[in-house]
Design a protein around this motif. Structure first.
Motif, short mmCIF file in Angstrom:
data_model
loop_
_atom_site.label_atom_id
_atom_site.label_comp_id
_atom_site.label_asym_id
_atom_site.label_seq_id
_atom_site.Cartn_x
_atom_site.Cartn_y
_atom_site.Cartn_z
N GLU A 32 4.57 11.61 7.30
CA GLU A 32 3.66 12.52 6.49
C GLU A 32 2.75 13.24 7.80
O GLU A 32 2.77 12.49 8.73
CB GLU A 32 2.96 11.69 5.45
CG GLU A 32 3.99 11.38 4.24
CD GLU A 32 3.09 10.50 3.32
OE1 GLU A 32 2.75 11.16 2.37
OE2 GLU A 32 2.78 9.55 3.56
N PRO B 144 3.61 5.74 -8.13
CA PRO B 144 3.51 6.05 -6.93
C PRO B 144 2.46 5.21 -6.11
O PRO B 144 1.68 4.43 -6.62
CB PRO B 144 3.06 7.59 -6.81
CG PRO B 144 2.11 7.68 -8.31
CD PRO B 144 2.93 6.71 -9.11
N ALA C 211 8.76 8.93 -3.88
CA ALA C 211 7.79 9.87 -4.04
C ALA C 211 8.44 11.08 -3.99
O ALA C 211 7.84 12.24 -4.69
CB ALA C 211 6.69 9.83 -3.16
N ALA D 70 3.08 12.99 -5.26
CA ALA D 70 3.46 12.16 -6.45
C ALA D 70 2.07 11.67 -7.14
O ALA D 70 2.37 11.79 -8.25
CB ALA D 70 4.36 10.82 -5.86
N VAL E 266 4.01 14.16 0.60
CA VAL E 266 4.93 13.64 -0.39
C VAL E 266 4.42 12.64 -1.28
O VAL E 266 4.23 12.57 -2.44
CB VAL E 266 6.41 13.59 0.09
CG1 VAL E 266 6.35 12.40 0.94
CG2 VAL E 266 7.14 13.19 -1.27
N THR E 267 3.84 11.48 -0.70
CA THR E 267 3.11 10.55 -1.34
C THR E 267 1.81 11.03 -2.09
O THR E 267 1.68 10.37 -3.33
CB THR E 267 2.83 8.92 -0.72
OG1 THR E 267 1.89 9.50 0.30
CG2 THR E 267 4.10 8.51 -0.03
N ILE E 268 1.13 11.85 -1.57
CA ILE E 268 0.04 12.34 -2.39
C ILE E 268 0.21 13.32 -3.47
O ILE E 268 -0.29 13.23 -4.57
CB ILE E 268 -0.99 13.06 -1.16
CG1 ILE E 268 -1.19 12.06 -0.26
CG2 ILE E 268 -2.12 13.38 -2.00
CD1 ILE E 268 -1.73 10.86 -0.39
#
Lengths: 325, 343
Positions: B50, B272, B258, A190, A186-188
């Motif tokens: 993650e 982000p 995010a 974004a 999810v952070t990637i």
């Protein structure tokens, strides 16, 4: 208008059956806009992309009807050679899985340079310089080192950046992105979404963004088409779609996503039943068996896409009531 | 019943890389580092993070599918590490697992009825009639028609297959179900059906869930408490509502920011979080998040932050947002801390 798809119809041929993957869809992509294509597995969103680019498996699938006009010219009627000149140059595509769509035995720089050389007749060294410039554009750190990396030496997020660099190397007018962030964390995700939005603004490339994720649509797209069982059921600006969904399927889809504003630990509104098989011809509206609004006419006659507001269309006999519900 | 249903203490798992016969030191993947938590009866305990954060390794450790490098897993106060063959089998009745992929976790050559009664057949011999009654009962529990028991997995949809996976887990009446990304492969409309089923089952049967997911929306919806993991460690553990209302650890904050929100009118202000998750073979010194953290100070590069209890009942591992010294200097909060650690 950049791309004008009219009554596109694609069939898949099995041993004994024909799957009507696309049942005649029409839509447009304007210059510089981001169009979202949203729907669940098997609704035909990826087949739409592959039909436009003529990348369907030749033995099992065929586009049996319709036109795909790019700058007014029907690209379905072009020779394979003419199509190759458009594909990768004026229309580019990025896929979900960056590991399988990059060649593992060539460096990333060489693969980007290859795309440049095919379409621009640039020299090898000029193309490699362009590759490095593209890696810089997609914000890969140390591009002068990374051009010599093989795909396995990169992380998933970096590979997807490299794919985007390759797709944009020839400054296409249309970029088709098929679930480009689905395999990413999810952070990637974004970061990549931000990158696609930024690059679109800088280069003016139109983007057709295929996704199953309504959150991604809300954050990246200007206009959206919603697909169900091989047809477009709704088409609207992203603001209108989320504010007043006019098709019961769109509405059901939105309500089944967990949302803190509606409270935790509650039962989510379900769409009962399952997606119909596309092997048998469908009589009436394909969503009718699952639809809380269905009446007799829905089961007998297939509703066409019709206007329900300014640049807002839905394929539903009772769209006005759905919007009010 | 006294005490928590499941208690995990200082659980650690290192995977050696290669055999290292002629090497002095073998590099290891630090998959799980010093993880502790408890799960109460009837509770949904979520683990988010993650890829590579160690959440699936925890699931495997809880089921004792892999042996831990260190730490303990206690169920009703019994350490599962010490259990021998028969005792382990008996204990496994109490804990079942639901997997992510409903396509590869079902035997394609067994019928739906055989799949869901197989766990019971491992323990006792069912006659034909009892077998049928049990299969029908389990299918009804997961919202499927008993006629489906003669179907093969290939004749079922993705959602129906995941229901079968759940029915199979239910067959032994477990007190705890570990669901590892159980709804991640499903379309949203099917995902809603399965989440509803899990909520219903918990209400009717009081089952506890360890729900492992990368999807924050889903976790927020069904979780009671949630642990956020980064590179093998828990960085924040809090009641679900508190965590989402006000994340404290900078990584939790980044993760929540995010996640895409299905609301086109919402303006996205913050950029982000940059960078990517580092390798668990050579994790950064100190706090593993410091290379990506906008708040990092010198201390974060040197010292691993301990999990510090906060006033609202959560624990956070961050030198900046939850400094250990200040809390222990405050007698009111220090009292709080001892309560939490004793749990």
């Amino acid at each position: 208008m950049l791309l004008d798809v009219r009554d596109l119809e694609t069939h898949f041929y099995g041993d004994e059956s024909v799957t009507r993957a696309l049942g005649g869809i029409s839509f447009q992509v304007n210059k510089g806009e981001t169009l979202g294509v949203v729907g669940e597995s098997g609704c035909g969103k990826s087949v739409t992309a592959l039909s436009i680019l003529r990348l369907l498996p030749k033995l099992t699938a065929r586009t049996v009807g319709g036109e795909v006009r790019f700058h007014g010219r029907d690209i379905l009627a072009l020779s394979d050679r003419e199509m190759r000149q458009i594909r990768g140059d004026r229309i580019a595509m990025i896929f979900q899985e960056p590991m399988t769509s990059l060649n593992p035995v060539y460096t990333v720089g060489r693969q980007i340079a290859e795309a440049v050389q095919i379409h621009t007749k640039a020299s090898r060294s000029l193309a490699m310089a362009k590759a490095e410039e593209m890696l810089c554009l997609v914000r890969i750190a140390d591009p002068q080192l990374r051009v010599n990396n093989y795909p396995y030496e990169m992380s998933g997020g970096m590979r997807q950046r490299a794919m985007i660099a390759m797709a944009l190397a020839c400054s296409p007018e249309l970029l088709i992105a098929d679930e480009p962030t689905t395999a990413l964390d999810v952070t990637i995700q974004a970061q990549i979404l931000r990158l696609i939005v930024d690059l679109k603004e800088r280069t003016g490339t139109a983007v057709m963004f295929i996704t199953h994720d309504l959150g991604v649509v809300a954050e990246t797209c200007q206009r959206v088409i919603v697909m169900y069982a091989g047809r477009i059921v709704e088409q609207a600006s992203v603001i209108d779609l989320f504010a007043h969904p006019a098709h019961p399927y769109t509405q059901g889809l939105m309500r089944s996503v967990p949302d803190r504003r509606r409270g935790r630990q509650r039962r989510l509104p379900e769409i009962p039943g399952i997606v119909p098989s596309l092997r048998e011809p469908i009589v009436g509206c394909s969503f009718a068996p699952r639809c809380p609004f269905a009446i007799d006419i829905c089961r007998d006659k297939t509703p066409a896409l019709r206007d329900v507001g300014s640049s807002h269309a839905a394929a539903c006999w009772r769209a006005e009531e759905v919007m009010g519900a | 019943m006294n005490g928590p249903l499941l208690k995990v203490q200082n659980l650690t798992k290192h995977y050696p890389l290669g055999s290292g016969l002629f090497k002095k030191t073998i590099p290891v993947i630090r998959a799980v580092e010093d993880v502790s938590f408890t799960v109460e009866t009837g509770e949904t305990f979520c683990i988010v993070g993650e890829s590579g954060c160690g959440k699936s390794t925890i699931a495997r450790l809880l089921m004792r599918l892999v042996e831990p490098t260190g730490g303990r897993v206690l169920i009703d106060g019994t350490d599962i590490a010490g259990l021998k063959k028969d005792a382990l089998r008996a204990w496994r009745r109490r804990m079942q697992m639901v997997f992510q992929d409903p396509y590869s976790s079902l035997n394609p050559r067994l019928t739906a009825g055989q799949i869901i009664t197989e766990p019971v057949e491992n323990f006792e011999c069912l006659g034909r009639r009892r077998h049928q009654a049990l299969a029908a009962d389990l299918l009804r529990k997961v919202g499927m028609s008993p006629e489906m028991m003669h179907r093969l997995p290939s004749e079922l949809s993705g959602g129906q297959r995941q229901r079968l996976g759940i029915a199979r887990a239910l067959s032994l009446n477990p007190s705890l179900i570990i669901a590892d990304e159980a709804v991640s492969a499903l379309d949203v409309s099917v995902q809603a059906q399965i989440l509803n089923l899990l909520l219903d089952l918990q209400q009717q049967m009081g089952i506890a869930f360890v729900f492992i997911s990368h999807d924050l929306g889903v976790v927020e919806h069904i979780g009671h408490r949630v642990a956020v993991m980064y590179l093998g460690r828990i960085v924040e553990l809090a009641p679900c509502e508190a965590l989402f209302a006000k994340p404290i650890h900078p990584y939790t904050e980044a993760l929540i920011a995010a996640a895409p929100v299905p609301d086109p009118t919402r303006l996205r202000l913050e950029a982000p979080v940059e960078g990517e998750v580092p390798s668990p073979v050579y994790p950064p010194s100190g706090c593993a998040f410091h290379p990506r953290c906008p708040l990092a100070v010198e201390r974060c590069r040197i010292e691993v932050p301990p999990l510090v209890p906060m006033a609202d009942g959560r624990v956070v591992a961050c030198h900046v947002r939850a400094p250990a010294t200040e809390i222990s200097g405050n007698p009111a909060l220090a009292g709080d801390r001892s309560i939490l650690l004793a749990q």
